[in-house]
Design a protein around this motif. Structure first.
Motif, mmCIF file in Angstrom:
data_model
loop_
_atom_site.group_PDB
_atom_site.id
_atom_site.type_symbol
_atom_site.label_atom_id
_atom_site.label_comp_id
_atom_site.label_asym_id
_atom_site.label_seq_id
_atom_site.Cartn_x
_atom_site.Cartn_y
_atom_site.Cartn_z
ATOM 1 N N PHE A 91 0.829 -1.201 0.000
ATOM 2 C CA PHE A 91 0.000 0.000 0.000
ATOM 3 C C PHE A 91 0.869 1.259 0.000
ATOM 4 N N ALA A 92 1.893 1.266 0.871
ATOM 5 C CA ALA A 92 2.742 2.456 0.983
ATOM 6 C C ALA A 92 3.520 2.714 -0.298
ATOM 7 N N PHE A 93 4.032 1.664 -0.912
ATOM 8 C CA PHE A 93 4.778 1.834 -2.161
ATOM 9 C C PHE A 93 3.875 2.417 -3.241
ATOM 10 N N ALA A 94 2.636 1.914 -3.325
ATOM 11 C CA ALA A 94 1.724 2.415 -4.362
ATOM 12 C C ALA A 94 1.396 3.880 -4.112
ATOM 13 N N PRO A 133 5.132 10.341 7.882
ATOM 14 C CA PRO A 133 4.456 9.031 7.971
ATOM 15 C C PRO A 133 4.596 8.212 6.682
ATOM 16 N N ILE A 134 4.528 8.876 5.533
ATOM 17 C CA ILE A 134 4.660 8.138 4.279
ATOM 18 C C ILE A 134 6.077 7.570 4.148
ATOM 19 N N ASN A 135 7.085 8.352 4.571
ATOM 20 C CA ASN A 135 8.462 7.849 4.550
ATOM 21 C C ASN A 135 8.626 6.622 5.437
ATOM 22 N N VAL A 136 7.966 6.646 6.599
ATOM 23 C CA VAL A 136 8.067 5.502 7.508
ATOM 24 C C VAL A 136 7.421 4.268 6.885
ATOM 25 N N LEU A 137 6.211 4.448 6.358
ATOM 26 C CA LEU A 137 5.534 3.325 5.700
ATOM 27 C C LEU A 137 6.369 2.800 4.534
ATOM 28 N N ASP A 138 6.945 3.727 3.769
ATOM 29 C CA ASP A 138 7.751 3.321 2.623
ATOM 30 C C ASP A 138 8.971 2.518 3.062
ATOM 31 N N ALA A 139 9.581 2.922 4.177
ATOM 32 C CA ALA A 139 10.740 2.180 4.691
ATOM 33 C C ALA A 139 10.326 0.786 5.158
ATOM 34 N N ILE A 140 9.113 0.677 5.707
ATOM 35 C CA ILE A 140 8.610 -0.656 6.075
ATOM 36 C C ILE A 140 8.480 -1.524 4.825
ATOM 37 N N GLY A 141 7.954 -0.924 3.755
ATOM 38 C CA GLY A 141 7.831 -1.676 2.506
ATOM 39 C C GLY A 141 9.180 -2.116 1.976
ATOM 40 N N LEU A 142 10.129 -1.175 1.929
ATOM 41 C CA LEU A 142 11.474 -1.501 1.436
ATOM 42 C C LEU A 142 12.071 -2.662 2.217
ATOM 43 N N SER A 143 11.950 -2.593 3.552
ATOM 44 C CA SER A 143 12.576 -3.595 4.420
ATOM 45 C C SER A 143 11.917 -4.958 4.238
ATOM 46 N N THR A 144 10.591 -4.966 4.224
ATOM 47 C CA THR A 144 9.886 -6.247 4.101
ATOM 48 C C THR A 144 10.129 -6.871 2.737
ATOM 49 N N PHE A 145 10.061 -6.036 1.693
ATOM 50 C CA PHE A 145 10.267 -6.560 0.341
ATOM 51 C C PHE A 145 11.671 -7.152 0.195
ATOM 52 N N ALA A 146 12.679 -6.455 0.748
ATOM 53 C CA ALA A 146 14.053 -6.944 0.613
ATOM 54 C C ALA A 146 14.218 -8.284 1.323
ATOM 55 N N ALA A 147 13.663 -8.389 2.548
ATOM 56 C CA ALA A 147 13.825 -9.629 3.312
ATOM 57 C C ALA A 147 13.068 -10.783 2.651
ATOM 58 N N ILE A 148 11.810 -10.529 2.257
ATOM 59 C CA ILE A 148 11.015 -11.595 1.638
ATOM 60 C C ILE A 148 11.581 -11.954 0.266
ATOM 61 N N GLY A 149 12.019 -10.941 -0.473
ATOM 62 C CA GLY A 149 12.578 -11.210 -1.805
ATOM 63 C C GLY A 149 13.821 -12.069 -1.742
ATOM 64 N N CYS A 185 17.321 -3.218 7.946
ATOM 65 C CA CYS A 185 17.086 -2.360 6.783
ATOM 66 C C CYS A 185 16.354 -1.094 7.191
ATOM 67 N N PHE A 186 15.300 -1.275 7.996
ATOM 68 C CA PHE A 186 14.485 -0.138 8.413
ATOM 69 C C PHE A 186 15.317 0.891 9.181
ATOM 70 N N ALA A 187 16.172 0.404 10.082
ATOM 71 C CA ALA A 187 16.977 1.322 10.898
ATOM 72 C C ALA A 187 17.930 2.132 10.018
ATOM 73 N N VAL A 188 18.612 1.459 9.084
ATOM 74 C CA VAL A 188 19.564 2.184 8.240
ATOM 75 C C VAL A 188 18.825 3.163 7.333
ATOM 76 N N ARG A 189 17.697 2.727 6.791
ATOM 77 C CA ARG A 189 16.933 3.611 5.902
ATOM 78 C C ARG A 189 16.448 4.857 6.658
ATOM 79 N N MET A 190 15.897 4.657 7.865
ATOM 80 C CA MET A 190 15.373 5.804 8.594
ATOM 81 C C MET A 190 16.505 6.720 9.068
ATOM 82 N N ALA A 191 17.658 6.128 9.430
ATOM 83 C CA ALA A 191 18.813 6.965 9.771
ATOM 84 C C ALA A 191 19.209 7.810 8.565
ATOM 85 N N GLY A 192 19.164 7.212 7.381
ATOM 86 C CA GLY A 192 19.483 7.954 6.168
ATOM 87 C C GLY A 192 18.533 9.109 5.934
ATOM 88 N N VAL A 193 17.219 8.866 6.132
ATOM 89 C CA VAL A 193 16.229 9.935 5.962
ATOM 90 C C VAL A 193 16.469 11.029 6.987
#
Lengths: 210, 210, 210
Positions: free
Chosen positions: B17-20, B94-110, B187-195
């Motif tokens: 949802f967040a990515f879309a 909030p959108i950045n946080v949701l997006d980081a959740i998507g990035l992290s989950t997609f990377a791990a599941i992928g 992933c989430f921690a590094v991404r949010m630190a980057g933001v």
């Protein structure tokens, strides 16, 4: 599409030729290309959507690689565009009609193939539309244009309508040539109405003008 | 990801949802698009990375075509972006946080899926990252922007870190929900630190300024 | 290409390194990229054509994911370009020669693989050329440049010639290392003649100047 009723085969081949001609013409107008570029973009416009669909449903090598008539007609369309690009501008309306035939046939046949590959209703409709609009989208991206299907004209919507008619009628048990022609006709009618009345799909509300 | 633990499924759906939403918002800001374009780019952002991974590991039709919840949520995210694009700007964090959740989950599941398909450690890490960043890359290319993942911000690097944690822990025999959450968290921690600290990956030495 | 004669393997690996180096250098010159972007585009240039071919012939996961030497050399080439981009400009001719070796080897090996996958003469020639030019085309599209192969220089045409020599000689029963080297030599000779004499493929007649 060997094995299809002759009328569908003829429409499919005519559409391939028209897509290649129109695709190569668009490419010539937008970008400085040599003969390799013009022929390549003509073939990509004509066969890219079907190849994308075949890769996504796992039907590889793609059908376009297995029947020589498709690449031959695509090459012919691109070659005519390369040689006669200056003279074809006055034939805009016949080319638009041929292009709409291609869009309609590709969407109907693409949706049928996706359904036959075991996909559900939604994905089959989407893949029917992808078959119709995918080649032009790849071409536009390669010549660095935002794909016209994303921003203007009724182009994806007729393809979605045609694919929907096709998929729903097959699922209801009404298979056969007559329903294929109905699906193709529905897409064709909406597309030509869009060209004639210059219809546009809605844009985001309150978007800044450019 | 049917059959996953509920928490992973929820993260995966939230990420879709967040990515879309984010993908469609980005598209609206950059290019003049109609509703077809906005919804298409939202869906491509949300599902393109997973589709690319599935095509590359030979798992077709892609998972996104087989579970209606993914396209439904992607469509919903795109539709909200289409209707409310003007009002969503103030929700950047909030959108950045949701997006980081998507990035992290997609990377791990992928990465998990690539490993399960028999790929080695290196390719599985790369395909995990591709799952996370592939959709946005296709979107940027279609709207004629150099993919942001190639030029700025920490986006690919967190995805590579999360995928690495995942792949290494599975190879060491530490499978299961806990390690998945560790990989997602890394992933989430590094991404949010980057933001938060506006970190950038290094650029080529001595590059001329633009 | 494990199992190939050593000379073909060496050419293939040298070509991979050269494509990554040259691809990453091109990317650095055109776009502002960080290290992720430079390495990614180097790897895509080196391995994208082969991955595209493998997806289209249904040989997934692609060969590039199954032999660590290819990604390792591609990564090395990209890293050298990242670190030394300022100093590599004076090495233009050696890099051009190495790049032509890559083009030639990729086209010959790609055509052989397509033929071995059961494709006909025409598609195998096209897929040989795709193996040679596909990676650079994806790179150019990602950095928002019209692919150079579509608009200038003799690049696709030598690849088509090399692939044709390969496919025809295999079909006539002349398989083996000698014919592979003839195909590679034919492509290499035409490509280097194009570089040396600055040959161009023909453009559409009467095209407006830009």
């Amino acid at each position: 599409m060997a094995g299809e009723p002759p009328i569908l085969l003829i429409l499919d081949l005519a559409g391939t030729f028209a897509f290649a001609l129109n695709g190569a013409l668009t490419a010539v107008r937008i970008a400085r290309l040599d003969i390799v570029g013009v022929l390549t973009l003509g073939m990509i416009t004509a066969m890219g959507g079907g190849i994308l669909r075949d890769v996504l449903i796992g039907s590889v090598p793609p059908a376009a690689f297995l029947d020589w008539r498709y690449p031959a007609l695509a090459l012919a369309g691109g070659l005519i565009a390369f040689l006669l690009s200056r003279h074809l501008d006055r034939l805009e309306m016949p080319i638009n009609v041929l292009d709409a035939i291609g869009l309609s046939t590709f969407a109907a046949i693409g949706a049928t193939k996706a359904l036959a590959a075991g996909l559900g209703i939604g994905p089959s409709i989407v893949l029917g539309a992808v078959t119709g609009v995918g080649g032009g989208t790849i071409r536009d991206t390669l010549v660095r244009r935002i794909p016209s299907v994303l921003q203007s004209e009724l182009y994806a919507i007729p393809a979605l309508i045609g694919a929907t008619v096709m998929v729903v009628s097959i699922r209801l048990g009404f298979e056969g040539l007559f329903m294929s022609l109905c699906a193709i006709g529905a897409c064709f009618a909406v597309r030509m109405a869009g060209v004639w009345f210059n219809l546009q799909a809605p844009s985001p509300p309150g978007r800044p003008r450019d």
